[in-house]
Design an enzyme around this catalytic site. Structure first.
Site, PDB file in Angstrom:
ATOM      1  N   CYS A   1       0.857  -1.202   0.000  1.00 53.04           N
ATOM      2  CA  CYS A   1       0.000   0.000   0.000  1.00 53.04           C
ATOM      3  C   CYS A   1       0.884   1.241   0.000  1.00 53.04           C
ATOM      4  CB  CYS A   1      -0.909  -0.019   1.227  1.00 53.04           C
ATOM      5  SG  CYS A   1      -1.859   1.497   1.444  1.00 53.04           S
TER       6      CYS A   1
ATOM      7  N   CYS B   1       0.116   3.178   3.898  1.00 54.16           N
ATOM      8  CA  CYS B   1       0.563   2.551   5.149  1.00 54.16           C
ATOM      9  C   CYS B   1       1.777   1.648   4.950  1.00 54.16           C
ATOM     10  CB  CYS B   1      -0.577   1.759   5.782  1.00 54.16           C
ATOM     11  SG  CYS B   1      -1.130   0.331   4.795  1.00 54.16           S
TER      12      CYS B   1
ATOM     13  N   HIS C   1      -2.290   3.137  -9.299  1.00 56.09           N
ATOM     14  CA  HIS C   1      -1.539   3.170  -8.041  1.00 56.09           C
ATOM     15  C   HIS C   1      -2.341   2.451  -6.955  1.00 56.09           C
ATOM     16  CE1 HIS C   1       0.368   6.949  -9.864  1.00 56.09           C
ATOM     17  NE2 HIS C   1       1.312   6.013  -9.829  1.00 56.09           N
TER      18      HIS C   1
ATOM     19  N   CYS D   1     -34.927  73.272  30.893  1.00 55.11           N
ATOM     20  CA  CYS D   1     -34.207  74.516  30.641  1.00 55.11           C
ATOM     21  C   CYS D   1     -32.918  74.246  29.894  1.00 55.11           C
ATOM     22  CB  CYS D   1     -33.915  75.221  31.965  1.00 55.11           C
ATOM     23  SG  CYS D   1     -32.797  74.298  33.039  1.00 55.11           S
TER      24      CYS D   1
ATOM     25  N   CYS E   1     -18.229  62.352  33.648  1.00 50.04           N
ATOM     26  CA  CYS E   1     -17.880  63.692  33.175  1.00 50.04           C
ATOM     27  C   CYS E   1     -18.499  64.765  34.080  1.00 50.04           C
ATOM     28  CB  CYS E   1     -18.353  63.875  31.736  1.00 50.04           C
ATOM     29  SG  CYS E   1     -18.033  65.514  31.054  1.00 50.04           S
TER      30      CYS E   1
ATOM     31  N   HIS F   1     -22.793  81.564  33.169  1.00 47.57           N
ATOM     32  CA  HIS F   1     -24.140  81.977  32.821  1.00 47.57           C
ATOM     33  C   HIS F   1     -24.921  82.358  34.075  1.00 47.57           C
ATOM     34  CE1 HIS F   1     -22.986  80.059  29.092  1.00 47.57           C
ATOM     35  NE2 HIS F   1     -24.108  80.475  28.512  1.00 47.57           N
TER      36      HIS F   1
END
Length: 589
Positions: free
Chosen positions: A134, A137, A153, A305, A314, A329
């Site tokens: 073979c 193998c 083959h 507002c 933040c 302001h």
């Protein structure tokens, strides 16, 4: 379609890449469309689908049908070329299953084709020894347990089985399997697969082979509906691309999206991409929010507002109008609800660019929202209409047949009406995508388009109301109704009228609204074209439907020189002897 074992898992990118290609120098496009006789398969389809097909330019293939066609093609090539079925199968796979292409190339240069596909001119037999080594193998095995491709083959059955199983589990590349010998390019055919592989691998190989037959062949495609196992064979260049599969899903053959007449594939692609892209999210953010001056996080102000405090960590406090620090302001700058600094800078033009960008984003968002909401609403209405149609077919039609003492075959006009509603909802949905991409500067075309769309929508609403609300009266009746035949006439008439409206709407959009007159006389151009585009049969051009669908109010009648009159309410053509429109009951005066 959740595993590689699904026969037509079109979402498997690796498989798609494999199926879209072919052998170098062999996978030329299939220019020959004469491989098959495309028979009319109307008898295999339901009457509901056939009623909406003007031309049968495709046929639906089941798994059994695919296998049969594949076998027929293999047998034809095997017979004509005097080769084995396994070799014929490999040849067809290399030429994208085009029988004519295989014949052409084979008779032009057989030697070249054999070399590229992997067919030795003469089969080489294994050495006739009691034991053979073979090549995998390296064990000496009895001759009876050894096998070889056409190259000769030898390999033992255990190694062959492992080699084939590995290739099949790796994907559809197993269809082009070659001899395990590194220096050999001989093809391993289906006959060796069937004799050496286990049952599971043989079944998987067969599925790959059938997938290849559909996905490599330019004449066939899988139905894109989830879970559908049908394929469609199409006559390219034979009119409409609309396809209705046996699973009831309609799609466009060209782009495989859902059926979208009268909108072209490019517009559909742009619209779907726009709906899934982030561009409109960014437009919304730009139109409805401002960035925090410190951390740049977008903030939406919907009430209150002008004193804004950014969220942690933040926590910057600023004025919503001028985006300046709130510590600067107070009462002297206008208090909590005004900003003198902002007004002064605005008058000097400091905010012109940002305001212009916000206004453009807002206008763009509002325009897109207008069309998208109506597109989505019609999609939702279509899905509901499909559900109502299914409910009607499953039980309501039988109930109505019992109540009205009429056979179900006499009630098909109701199914036709609902099928028309479903189709019209689909068309109307895509007209909103068409309208979105209609250039703003083409005012005459836009005005004409909106007129046609409004007329078609009004007609559809009248049909939908009649098929839904008025039908319910007869479904709830306890005994046969005397006016049921009048209802039949009305619903059938509205179905015909609505079909005419939408056919002409589709025709007008597919021709690019070419009937529109010069932009300098928009109103005149529309008046001259509506009678042609809406398919009115009177010569006066007055046969227009009420845009609101109202049955109240007086209207002039359109009468031609023949023995008919045309209803102004729904444009249905009636005999002169009729005192009221047979479609909408509008009184003739």
């Amino acid at each position: 379609m959740d595993s590689e074992d699904d026969m037509h898992d079109a979402n498997d990118s690796a498989d798609d890449d494999f199926y879209s290609g072919g052998e170098a120098g062999l996978a030329a496009s299939d220019d020959g469309d004469a491989d098959y006789d495309f028979a009319d398969h109307d008898s295999d389809d339901s009457p509901e689908l056939l009623s909406h097909r003007q031309q049968q330019n495709y046929c639906i293939l089941s798994e059994a049908g695919i296998k049969q066609r594949q076998e027929d093609d293999i047998n034809r090539v095997s017979t004509v070329l005097s080769i084995s079925k396994s070799e014929a199968c490999a040849l067809l796979r290399s030429y994208n299953w085009s029988v004519s292409k295989v014949h052409d190339e084979w008779f032009v240069d057989e030697e070249r084709v054999r070399k590229v596909v992997g067919f030795p001119e003469k089969r080489i037999e294994m050495p006739n020894d009691r034991e053979l080594a073979c090549g995998i193998c390296f064990e000496n095995c009895p001759y009876a347990s050894m096998s070889a491709a056409a190259c000769g083959h030898p390999f033992c059955s255990v190694c062959w089985r492992g080699y084939i199983s590995t290739a099949i589990n790796d994907g559809p590349g197993c269809l082009m399997l070659r001899c395990p010998d590194p220096s050999c390019a001989a093809a391993v055919g289906q006959d060796m697969i069937n004799s050496l592989a286990n049952e599971e691998d043989k079944e998987k190989y067969g599925r790959y082979l059938r997938r290849s037959y559909i996905e490599d062949n330019r004449k066939t495609k899988w139905c894109p509906a989830p879970g559908c196992e049908y394929a469609v064979e199409f006559v390219v260049g034979s009119g409409s691309y609309d396809v209705n599969c046996n699973c009831s899903y309609g799609f466009c053959w060209n782009c495989t999206e859902e059926a979208h007449r009268p909108v072209d594939c490019a517009t559909v692609s742009k619209w779907i991409l726009k709906n899934s892209a982030e561009s409109e999210n960014m437009n919304w953010i730009l139109a409805n929010s401002k960035p925090c001056p410190k951390c740049k996080r977008p903030i939406e102000k919907n009430q209150g507002c002008m004193h804004i405090t950014c969220t942690p960590p933040c926590k910057f406090e600023f004025c919503w109008l001028c985006l300046g620090s709130w510590s600067e302001h107070g009462e002297r700058t206008g208090g909590f609800y005004a900003c003198n600094r902002y007004e002064a800078a605005r008058q000097e033009g400091a905010y012109d660019e940002s305001e212009r960008r916000r206004e453009m984003a807002k206008n763009s968002l509002e325009r897109y929202t207008h069309y998208y909401e109506r597109w989505a609403a019609n999609q939702s209405s279509r899905q509901k209409a499909l559900g109502d149609l299914q409910s009607l077919q499953n039980d309501k039609l039988e109930k109505l047949s019992d109540i009205q003492s009429q056979p179900e075959s006499q009630l098909k006009f109701i199914i036709e009406a609902w099928l028309q509603i479903v189709e019209c909802r689909r068309v109307l949905k895509w007209t909103y995508a068409y309208g979105y991409y209609l250039p703003e500067h083409e005012h005459a075309k836009r005005q004409f388009f909106e007129y046609l769309q409004g007329e078609a929508e009004s007609g559809l609403e009248r049909l939908h109301q009649c098929a839904e609300k008025e039908l319910q009266i007869y479904l709830e009746a306890e005994s046969p109704s005397k006016d049921f035949n009048d209802f039949r006439t009305k619903l059938a008439g509205l179905t015909s009228v609505t079909r005419n409206y939408f056919e002409n709407l589709v025709r007008a959009l597919e021709t690019g609204l070419n009937d529109v007159g010069p932009s300098t006389s928009q109103s005149t151009g529309i008046k001259n074209t509506t009678s042609k585009s809406l398919g009115g049969k009177s010569k006066t051009g007055k046969n227009r439907a009420s845009a609101a669908g109202s049955k109240s109010g007086s209207s002039s009648r359109g009468v031609d020189d023949s023995n008919i009159w045309t209803c102004d309410q729904c444009t249905y053509v009636n005999p002169r002897s009729a005192k009221a429109c047979q479609a909408c009951d509008h009184q003739h005066r």
